[in-house]
Design an enzyme around this catalytic site. Structure first.
Site, PDB file in Angstrom:
ATOM      1  N   HIS A 174       0.869  -1.182   0.000  1.00  0.00           N
ATOM      2  CA  HIS A 174       0.000   0.000   0.000  1.00  0.00           C
ATOM      3  C   HIS A 174       0.905   1.230   0.000  1.00  0.00           C
ATOM      4  O   HIS A 174       1.959   1.223   0.641  1.00  0.00           O
ATOM      5  CB  HIS A 174      -0.855   0.065   1.282  1.00  0.00           C
ATOM      6  CG  HIS A 174      -2.130  -0.709   1.262  1.00  0.00           C
ATOM      7  ND1 HIS A 174      -2.590  -1.398   2.370  1.00  0.00           N
ATOM      8  CD2 HIS A 174      -3.066  -0.885   0.296  1.00  0.00           C
ATOM      9  CE1 HIS A 174      -3.754  -1.975   2.078  1.00  0.00           C
ATOM     10  NE2 HIS A 174      -4.060  -1.681   0.829  1.00  0.00           N
ATOM     11  N   CYS A 268      -2.365   2.747   8.946  1.00  0.00           N
ATOM     12  CA  CYS A 268      -3.387   1.772   8.497  1.00  0.00           C
ATOM     13  C   CYS A 268      -4.604   1.782   9.408  1.00  0.00           C
ATOM     14  O   CYS A 268      -5.712   1.480   8.975  1.00  0.00           O
ATOM     15  CB  CYS A 268      -2.821   0.366   8.489  1.00  0.00           C
ATOM     16  SG  CYS A 268      -1.403   0.117   7.441  1.00  0.00           S
TER      17      CYS A 268
HETATM   18  N1  ARG Z   1      -4.024  -7.185   6.556  1.00  0.00           N
HETATM   19  C1  ARG Z   1      -4.401  -5.970   5.902  1.00  0.00           C
HETATM   20  C2  ARG Z   1      -4.342  -6.154   4.406  1.00  0.00           C
HETATM   21  O1  ARG Z   1      -3.432  -6.799   3.941  1.00  0.00           O
HETATM   22  C3  ARG Z   1      -3.502  -4.841   6.306  1.00  0.00           C
HETATM   23  C4  ARG Z   1      -3.932  -3.529   5.759  1.00  0.00           C
HETATM   24  C5  ARG Z   1      -3.000  -2.432   6.117  1.00  0.00           C
HETATM   25  N2  ARG Z   1      -3.565  -1.189   5.820  1.00  0.00           N
HETATM   26  C6  ARG Z   1      -2.934  -0.176   5.240  1.00  0.00           C
HETATM   27  N3  ARG Z   1      -3.547   0.952   5.093  1.00  0.00           N
HETATM   28  N4  ARG Z   1      -1.710  -0.332   4.755  1.00  0.00           N
HETATM   29  O2  ARG Z   1      -5.197  -5.673   3.669  1.00  0.00           O
END
Ligand code: ARG
Length: 275
Positions: A174, A268
């Protein structure tokens, strides 16, 4: 810029307590379903993050967590708002897809102009907004989760230029694991998480950016929330905290070790509500 010139701006955030947080599937390289999560510790650490934000004078709204949606604590992924307009999320993985409706319901309860997305995008996980850069600029990541078509859709919906940045390292899947807004006009980023062309774009747009290294990225040091002066980041990211302090920002460390097992940290867990 001297320390005194770094001015905080009060923000409103949305968070979701990790009452049902587990790691029972693996959709990013940090997740290992064979290692148990300490749910009580995750909740305690999340409460400390929420308290750190409210102690800084920010407002935190909460979304009720749903059983069976263990990643819902990562509230950043549920939508992206700019000046009262909300571009809804559409998750890449079926395990998280139902989360979008709970975020939509939250915005339906307020004075928001909510727009349903046609393209896969994971909200503030892959979108960042800099109101003071170039009259209001959106940065958007692609390569692992959000579709490039969603960048154009976000520009149509939100009416701000969107700069597409290509993420190339699966550990930084991300945008918010590799880049963060520190204030209204400046960013910190880990160059190697981006393609050479996107690194060139970032250098051109943000000549004064704080640059992170691999150790900072591995400690989830880029996954931070800044208010213009204070930078809330996880305690493990000591190197990042030093670089930010040298740049005149004030690091506010919080312990978030359990959430890292899900592949996330401070940013996150926090969606900014830009009314
Ligand atoms: N386990 C989640 C996923 O892989 C983690 C999300 C993390 N969020 C972020 N904004 N980077 O989707």
């Amino acid at each position: 810029m001297t320390h005194q010139e770094r001015m905080p701006r009060t923000r409103t955030y949305l968070m979701c307590p990790p009452r049902h947080f587990t790691v029972e599937y693996a959709i990013n390289p940090w997740m290992d379903p064979s290692v148990a999560v300490d749910g009580g510790l995750a909740l305690k650490q999340w409460e400390q993050l929420r308290d750190a934000l409210t102690d800084l004078g920010h407002t935190v709204h909460t979304l009720d967590p749903e059983p069976g949606l263990p990643d819902m604590v990562f509230a950043a992924n549920g939508a992206f708002s700019v000046d009262g307009v909300v571009y809804g999320a559409r998750f890449r993985h079926p395990q998280r897809a139902p989360e979008a409706a709970f975020h939509r319901a939250f915005y339906a309860g307020g004075a928001w102009d909510f727009r349903e997305p046609h393209h896969v995008n994971e909200g503030e996980g892959d979108f960042a907004y800099l109101p003071g850069a170039y009259g209001g600029l959106i940065l958007a990541g692609y390569g692992f989760r959000t579709e490039p078509a969603a960048h154009a859709e976000a520009q149509d919906v939100l009416g701000r230029p969107v700069v597409s940045l290509h993420l190339v390292d699966a550990s930084y899947y991300h945008l918010d694991t590799a880049l963060a807004a520190l204030d209204d006009a400046n960013v910190v980023y880990y160059p190697e998480a981006f393609s050479p062309a996107s690194q060139r774009v970032l250098r051109q747009l943000f000549p004064d950016a704080v640059l992170a290294d691999r150790a900072d990225a591995e400690a989830f040091g880029l996954n931070l929330v800044g208010d213009g002066r204070h930078v809330v980041l996880n305690t493990e990211a000591t190197g990042m905290a030093g670089k930010l302090r040298a740049a005149g920002y004030e690091p506010v460390p919080v312990e978030l070790g359990e959430l890292k097992r899900g592949g996330g940290s401070v940013k996150c867990a926090v969606a900014e509500l830009r009314a």
